[in-house]
Design an enzyme around this catalytic site. Structure first.
Site, PDB file in Angstrom:
ATOM      1  N   TYR A 165      42.816  37.833  34.093  1.00 31.67           N
ATOM      2  CA  TYR A 165      43.362  38.706  35.050  1.00 31.67           C
ATOM      3  C   TYR A 165      44.551  38.722  34.589  1.00 31.67           C
ATOM      4  CZ  TYR A 165      44.150  40.649  39.505  1.00 31.67           C
ATOM      5  OH  TYR A 165      44.512  41.652  40.508  1.00 31.67           O
ATOM      6  N   TYR A 181      41.495  49.090  31.779  1.00 32.26           N
ATOM      7  CA  TYR A 181      39.962  49.434  32.036  1.00 32.26           C
ATOM      8  C   TYR A 181      39.970  49.830  33.613  1.00 32.26           C
ATOM      9  CZ  TYR A 181      35.682  47.138  34.201  1.00 32.26           C
ATOM     10  OH  TYR A 181      34.449  47.288  34.918  1.00 32.26           O
TER      11      TYR A 181
END
Lengths: 393, 140
Positions: A289, A337
């Protein structure tokens, strides 16, 4: 003390994203969650009628499992609404495996949706600002006007730079590597070329972090279907087995984090590695993350890929970029992304795709073991999952 | 039962720690709690010690001296930059705060700082710091 041995007990049988990017106006978090859920079930060759376990978290919805179950028309016999921020879905995978191993459910659906980007545009906050929620308890931080979450991560970055000599250019290498991966992913939100110089020249938001050290704010949802391992072997897709999982959280507010350079990922990953009976040297791809560039540095250290303090040097020279020795965030990550606010589910989706060998241009050769790591709050909640192909069992 | 009587009872019993904190702050103190059982310094205010679980906490007044543990400068559009810092107080607790009277970029990790209570601000009184000149913490 170690928890129950879940190695190989459960497998991911289906994965999907919803539409990503900017999907509004007129669409809601639940719409995206359901779109992802339907696609993940189809990917597994299953339907909503098969779901008897539901795991979900949606920002701002305290009863998300009720919302989602009603919307999908599922009546789960096992429900888990664990909300620990962006790491929630890696926790959900751990909890789903526990529930499946205990016989509490058979087919678990893990699901997420968010329209963070469209909401911010609609509310006139300016594109790319997460909506501020009022604190539920008195805040001992708000008076000082930190811009959260970025300031929390900036304080960690400043401390890491002070203690270990980490530089802004090394942090920029993380953003550049993420962008290079995103350029191989047709679903990535930002795919323009990016250099270290671009990152260094971008506007400082909360020093030492600049705009390009920060994740995107997009819309998006995701879902996973998890079943007992024996059943997963008879479904549409090759099973992606859960080999090990671990969780840890030590604080909520950044001012309560004991050492800003050491996260609870040290503990969550140790638990996951022990269960999986593997170490960092066995991992083929890493999905973690990356809400901010410092996350990648801290987590690569705390997940055992390099020593504490060496993360800055480790991410330099293209080591984690396409063609480097350790592929990290092969989808482009939260930096390039997609990042709808709670990104953790996308680490699992990409890890599963790499193991199934269907990641297109960004596919890595012979992926048998993938690590997915979720982070929640302000470096608060950490959850690690180690996934593997049948070969890894 | 409700109303001011209830609040007074809660405060006497040590069960309304945020209220107690803000009252002490308004009087100009930098308040924190100390655990009667394990002596841990406790902040933010609580009804239970996070170090040992004991429920007997005593209010203390900090001497207000501390060291900057970390700092970040924010650059809001069209306004002056300002620092957000984490300060380790000498009594052994950490708090988020800000440093005033110094250009934001000059506040360094390791700097010694002195607390004062700023009575102004949209959220009421809060603790802020100024640099202690000529004193620097040499710990790594």
């Amino acid at each position: 003390m170690s928890g129950p041995d879940l190695r190989g007990a459960a497998a991911i049988a289906g994965v999907a994203e919803s539409d990503l990017g900017e999907v509004g106006p007129g669409r809601y978090a639940l719409d995206l969650a359901a779109q992802a859920a339907g696609a993940a079930l189809a990917d597994a060759g299953l339907s909503t009628r098969d779901v008897d376990g539901l795991f979900c978290a949606i920002a701002g919805r305290g009863m998300a499992p009720l919302d989602v179950a009603e919307y999908l028309g599922v009546r789960p016999r096992y429900t888990d609404g664990t909300m620990v921020g962006g790491s929630s879905f890696v926790s959900h995978l751990h909890h789903a495996a526990l529930a499946i191993a205990a016989g509490a459910c058979h087919t678990a659906l893990i699901v997420y949706g968010s329209t963070a980007r469209s909401d911010s545009v609609h509310a006139g906050n300016g594109r790319g600002r997460l909506p501020a929620a009022p604190p539920e308890t008195p805040s001992y931080e708000a008076a000082y006007r930190p811009r959260m979450p970025v300031t929390g991560y900036a304080l960690a970055a400043a401390r890491h730079m002070h203690q270990y000599g980490t530089t802004r250019a090394q942090l920029a290498e993380v953003a550049v590597a993420a962008r290079q991966w995103a350029r191989l992913n047709p679903r990535a939100f930002v795919r323009d070329p990016l250099t270290v110089e671009d990152v260094l020249a971008s506007r400082i938001v909360s020093s030492p972090l600049s705009v390009l050290d920060c994740c995107l704010v997009t819309d998006g949802g995701g879902a996973l279907v998890v079943t007992a391992a024996d059943r997963a072997g008879h479904l549409r897709r090759p099973p992606v087995y859960l080999l090990g999982a671990g969780e840890a959280h030590w604080h909520r507010a950044i001012s309560q984090m004991p050492d800003l350079t050491v996260t609870a990922a040290t503990e969550s990953s140790r638990r996951a590695y022990e269960m999986a009976k593997v170490g960092p040297q066995d991992v083929d791809v890493v999905q973690l993350y990356d809400a901010f560039t410092i996350n990648t540095v801290l987590f690569l250290e705390d997940l055992g890929f390099c020593a504490k303090g060496e993360g800055g040097a480790f991410v330099s020279g293209g080591r984690i970029a396409p063609g480097g020795s350790l592929p990290v965030n092969t989808n482009g990550g939260g930096l390039s992304y997609c990042h709808p606010g709670m990104y953790g589910i996308f680490t699992l989706i990409e890890a599963a795709r790499q193991i199934r060998g269907e990641a297109g241009e960004r596919q890595q050769p012979d992926v048998t073991i993938a690590l997915a790591h979720g982070n929640g709050g302000q470096l608060s909640s950490q959850a690690t999952a180690i996934l593997g192909s049948e070969q890894a069992l | 039962m409700s109303g001011p009587g209830k609040v007074a009872d809660l405060r006497r019993a040590g069960l309304a720690p945020h209220l107690e904190y803000t009252e002490r702050l308004a009087e100009g103190a930098v308040p924190f709690q100390s655990c009667e059982e394990c002596r841990a310094a406790v902040f933010p205010p609580r009804v239970l010690c996070p170090a040992c679980g004991a429920m007997e906490l005593t209010w203390e007044r900090s001497a207000g001296l501390g060291t900057v543990y970390s700092t970040s400068v924010l650059f809001p559009r069209g306004r002056d930059p300002y620092p957000v810092v984490l300060v380790d107080l000498d009594e052994g607790f950490r708090m988020m705060s800000t440093v005033t009277g110094t250009p934001a970029e000059e506040v360094a990790i390791g700097a010694r700082v002195r607390a004062h209570v700023d009575p102004a601000g949209p959220d009421g009184p809060h603790v802020a710091f100024t640099l202690e000149t000529g004193e620097r913490d040499e710990r790594p």
